[in-house]
Structures are given as C-alpha cells and as structure tokens.
Design a protein around this motif. Structure first.
Motif, short mmCIF file in Angstrom:
data_model
loop_
_atom_site.label_atom_id
_atom_site.label_comp_id
_atom_site.label_asym_id
_atom_site.label_seq_id
_atom_site.Cartn_x
_atom_site.Cartn_y
_atom_site.Cartn_z
N HIS A 126 0.80 -1.18 0.05
CA HIS A 126 -0.06 0.03 -0.06
C HIS A 126 0.99 1.24 0.01
O HIS A 126 1.00 1.85 1.07
CB HIS A 126 -0.94 0.01 1.20
CG HIS A 126 -2.09 1.01 1.05
ND1 HIS A 126 -3.42 0.55 1.09
CD2 HIS A 126 -2.07 2.23 0.86
CE1 HIS A 126 -4.22 1.49 1.13
NE2 HIS A 126 -3.56 2.75 0.92
N GLU A 171 -4.15 0.59 -5.61
CA GLU A 171 -4.11 1.73 -6.65
C GLU A 171 -2.87 1.95 -7.28
O GLU A 171 -2.40 2.98 -7.30
CB GLU A 171 -4.60 3.06 -5.83
CG GLU A 171 -5.89 2.79 -5.08
CD GLU A 171 -6.28 4.02 -4.55
OE1 GLU A 171 -5.50 5.47 -4.55
OE2 GLU A 171 -7.34 4.31 -3.89
N TRP A 385 -13.68 3.85 4.25
CA TRP A 385 -12.39 4.51 4.27
C TRP A 385 -12.67 5.71 5.27
O TRP A 385 -13.12 6.86 4.59
CB TRP A 385 -11.49 4.79 2.97
CG TRP A 385 -10.02 5.33 3.28
CD1 TRP A 385 -9.97 6.67 3.93
CD2 TRP A 385 -8.95 4.74 3.49
NE1 TRP A 385 -8.46 6.78 4.24
CE2 TRP A 385 -7.85 5.74 4.12
CE3 TRP A 385 -8.57 3.40 3.33
CZ2 TRP A 385 -6.64 5.12 4.15
CZ3 TRP A 385 -7.37 3.13 3.61
CH2 TRP A 385 -6.22 3.73 4.18
C1 GCO Z 1 -5.48 6.23 -1.39
C2 GCO Z 1 -5.20 5.22 -0.69
C3 GCO Z 1 -5.71 5.72 0.95
C4 GCO Z 1 -5.98 6.99 1.16
C5 GCO Z 1 -7.58 7.27 0.71
C6 GCO Z 1 -8.06 8.80 0.88
O1 GCO Z 1 -6.63 6.34 -2.33
O2 GCO Z 1 -4.89 7.15 -1.54
O3 GCO Z 1 -5.81 3.82 -0.64
O4 GCO Z 1 -4.48 5.38 1.25
O5 GCO Z 1 -5.87 7.65 2.34
O6 GCO Z 1 -7.91 6.73 -0.52
O7 GCO Z 1 -7.60 9.62 0.16
#
Ligand code: GCO
Length: 441
Positions: A126, A171, A385
């Motif tokens: 992540h 992502e 989230w």
């Molecule tokens: C992302 C991640 C998370 C973020 C969330 C809020 O999308 O960047 O998976 O770590 O904290 O999406 O922005």
C-alpha cells in the motif's frame, strides 16, 4: 433520474443486504501504525515542503503497539470485516534481514481481528517501499517484482492461519502517477516513461504474488484495489471534451485491471504484453471516491489535455478532495462487473472533519450499491475508508476520513455521529427506513 426513482420506491421501506455481506473499514500500515522508520515515505516526510504544513506520520494512530484499541471499537460498531496492510519495510528492514518479531506482531493483529469476529483482508503493498528497495531504484528496476515476490513468499505463509482474502497492491495507477508523473510522492520523479516502467514492474509483482498465494493457499481469493474515478465530459456535445474524458478514463481506471485480466495493456502511451499477468484476479477491488468534469485544455498535456474540476454547484467534500457523487459508485460497479468476478468495495469515503456530510454520504452510496446488486452485480462487501483519522500522505493530517476522530498528539479518540449510523447498518445488514427518511433527499 433512475436514482430518483430508487429513492421514491424505497423511501419508507428497508434496503436489505445479504446476511453474509462483509461490513467493515479499511486502513493501511503506514497511515496508522506509527514509527515506520524504514520506508521511503518516512524519509520523504523528513524533507521540507513535501507534506502539507510540514506534518509527519510520527506515531500515526499508534497501531503498532495499540491497534487492538481500535479493533475493539470496530467490533463495538458491529463491523465484521477489516482491510489492513502489512508493511514490507518492517518485515524486511534490510536486504538480507527478515524480522520475525514484526511477522509475529501481524499474526497477533490478525488473530485479534478474528477473535473479535472481524474478518481481515490483507493488502501486501500500500504505497510504501522499504528504503533499501527504494534506494536501489525501487520499482523501476527489472528485478523489483522478484524482490517483492520474495517478501510475499515470506509473509503470506505466516499469515494464512488468519487470512484468505488478499489484495496484492493498492491503486497502482494512482501511485505511479503521484510518484512518477506529478512527482508529489516519493521518489518524486516527473517522467511518464519511468512511471510506465515502474507500473509494468508492479503488474509483474501482482502476477507473481497471485501465484505464490495460490500455491500456499489454494482457496485464497486474490485481487488488488483498483482506483476508479469517473471522468465526464464537461460539454457532452463537445467531441474534444469527450475524447479527453475517455482517454483519462481508460488510463486511470482500466489500464492495470485490464493488464491483470488479459495480460495485455493497450493504453497509450502504455503498451505491454505480459502473458503471465492474464487471469490473475479472483475478485475486483473497487476504491471509489469522486468524479471529475473534464474539458479539453491544451495547457495540460500530462492529463491528456484535460482540465478537471467538480461539477459546478455539486456538493464537495473538505479540502478540495472532490465532488460527492453517490451515483458514481453504481456506475463504477457496472464497470467492475464486466470482469465477471465478485466485487469488494475496498475503499469509499470522504474527508469531513465536522461530519456534517458523512452520514448521508454513507447511506446514499450504499443505496447505490444495493441498486447495482438488484441488477445482479455480485458485490460481497464494503470497506469504508476509514475507521479512524489517519496520516493522509502528502495531505498530512489535514484531511479527516475517520468514523472516529483522532487527535494524533494526544491519541484521544472521539466517535463521530456517522460511526453510529454505520454501526446500525453493519448490525442489521440493512439501511432502515428511519435513516433513508432522514438522509436521502
Ligand atoms: C488512496 C489510498 C488511501 C487514502 C484514501 C483517502 O486512495 O490514496 O488507498 O491510502 O488514504 O484513498 O485519500
């Protein structure tokens, strides 16, 4: 129109989800654990100007020592699922050193979730990389996927007693864009060519992880969390707006997932054949937050000549994070459904410090999930989230995504009212008439 119809029909009745639906929240290691001193993000945070207001992750939510405090809260809020990540740099702090104590701590955390009736989904990458890995060239090197695979071979067998639901990476396209195109994340590069290289290597890493996990745990369900954002042409009648929106859509939403489904990527400028990556998805992980309106703009070559902004007059969340657009979740679930796999909503949420929008956000988005399920789209779970405010990357502590508010300096926690709304939903596996009446327009 259709959304309006849905609300009419169900205004007073209940919206029921299956009993086995997974209801939870999502977090990631670096954002919650604290003192992740061996990764590239920690180093990045020490550089002036990288993080809003000079914030640092520091102790974060203190999970490395006290995650169980928030696990208790998740259980009390009737959650039966949690998505978290393991931190590679803790488990392999140096090239040749594996830290058994770190693995034990993750075993303890996963056991702790199970004991509370919470089923874990484990993400293996992540955003953060071990510093030793980053310093030797990170994901740009041809052996990067192999090094990641070694980590996966080490960590997965140690955790299979407690987990069988895995996200290889989080992502990847958004990560590559921020790390290699806009350069606001480490390693802070501005080169699309280098970004493509890193992304290709990450797709290899995903494919390798998929195979390793299935070797040690044949029944495992393995996928990754794909960021889906909607890109709508500002002027539906403008061919240029449509073209640019379609390009952004293909690149952001479809490249990596098409790679993992077919082994082929044909999103200019990224063209790759990676047969080993074909059919490496047991489920589709959907991270959905917002949509953009897009108009053609010659000044933005890095965004396929598009200028992106929230729909005029639409509700937006804190800090310019984007439009609140619940129907978008229905639309991305339809996109995700084309892969013919079960779907988990691996992230959905908003920054909302005073919590004036989060309760309705949750109810409206879940109504759209239900709508997709009525059409036969196989959604199996929803991970909001996030459980608790946490370190939001380059935005530091400025954006508050938690059902639980956190003061990182004192580690004081306060339940936001959305936590109770979501708890009722998790408990009943339903949106009850009271909340539909109160929160839907
Ligand atoms: C992302 C991640 C998370 C973020 C969330 C809020 O999308 O960047 O998976 O770590 O904290 O999406 O922005």
């Amino acid at each position: 129109m259709i959304a309006f119809g849905l609300m009419q029909t169900h205004r007073m009745s209940e919206i029921r989800f299956p009993r086995a639906f997974r209801w939870g929240t999502a977090t990631s290691a670096h954002q919650v654990e604290g003192n992740n001193t061996h990764n590239d993000w920690w180093a990045w945070e020490q550089q002036p100007g990288r993080i809003v207001a000079g914030d640092r992750s520091g102790l974060a939510c203190d999970w490395w020592v006290h995650a169980e405090r928030d696990f208790d809260a998740a259980r009390d809020l009737h959650q039966n699922a949690h998505r978290l990540s393991v931190e590679w740099s803790r488990i392999q702090p140096e090239t040749g050193r594996w830290d058994g104590d770190a693995i034990d701590r993750y075993r303890e955390m996963l056991r702790g979730l199970r004991e509370r009736g919470i089923e874990p989904m484990v993400t293996l990458h992540h955003f953060t990389n071990p510093l030793w890995f980053a310093e030797r060239g990170g994901w740009e090197r041809d052996d990067a996927a192999g090094l990641f695979a070694r980590f996966v071979e080490r960590v997965v067998p140690a955790l299979i007693d407690f987990a069988d639901l895995w996200c290889t990476v989080n992502e990847p396209v958004g990560w590559a864009f921020s790390a290699y195109v806009s350069g606001v994340w480490p390693p802070g590069v501005r080169s699309a060519r280098r970004g493509m290289k890193a992304l290709t290597q990450m797709l290899r890493g995903h494919a390798a992880a998929y195979r390793i996990i299935h070797q040690v745990q044949p029944d495992a369900q393995v996928g990754f969390a794909n960021y889906f954002r909607l890109f709508d042409p500002a002027q539906a009648a403008s061919p240029l707006d449509r073209l640019v929106a379609a390009q952004q859509h293909r690149f952001v939403n479809m490249t990596f997932i098409d790679g993992a489904a077919t082994g082929r990527v044909r999103t200019l400028p990224w063209v790759v054949n990676l047969p080993e990556a074909a059919r490496t998805l047991d489920f589709v992980g959907v991270n959905y937050y917002t949509r953009d309106m897009v108009s053609f703009d010659l000044r933005n070559p890095k965004q396929f000549f598009g200028r992106n902004y929230p729909a005029p007059g639409a509700p937006v969340s804190d800090g310019g994070y984007g439009e609140i657009y619940p129907e978008g979740l229905y639309r991305v679930l339809r996109l995700a459904a084309q892969y013919g796999k079960p779907i988990f909503i691996t992230e959905n949420g908003l920054p909302d410090d005073d919590d004036d929008r989060r309760p309705a956000f949750i109810v409206d988005h879940l109504s759209q999930v239900w709508r997709a399920m009525q059409e036969g789209i196989p959604v199996r779970g929803y991970y909001h989230w996030s459980l608790v405010d946490n370190f939001e990357w380059a935005r530091g502590w400025s954006l508050k995504f938690g059902l639980i508010a956190l003061d990182p300096a004192t580690q004081t926690r306060t339940l936001r009212s959305s936590a109770s709304v979501y708890a009722e939903i998790c408990r009943d596996s339903a949106l009850n008439p009271r909340m539909l009446e109160r929160f839907t327009r």
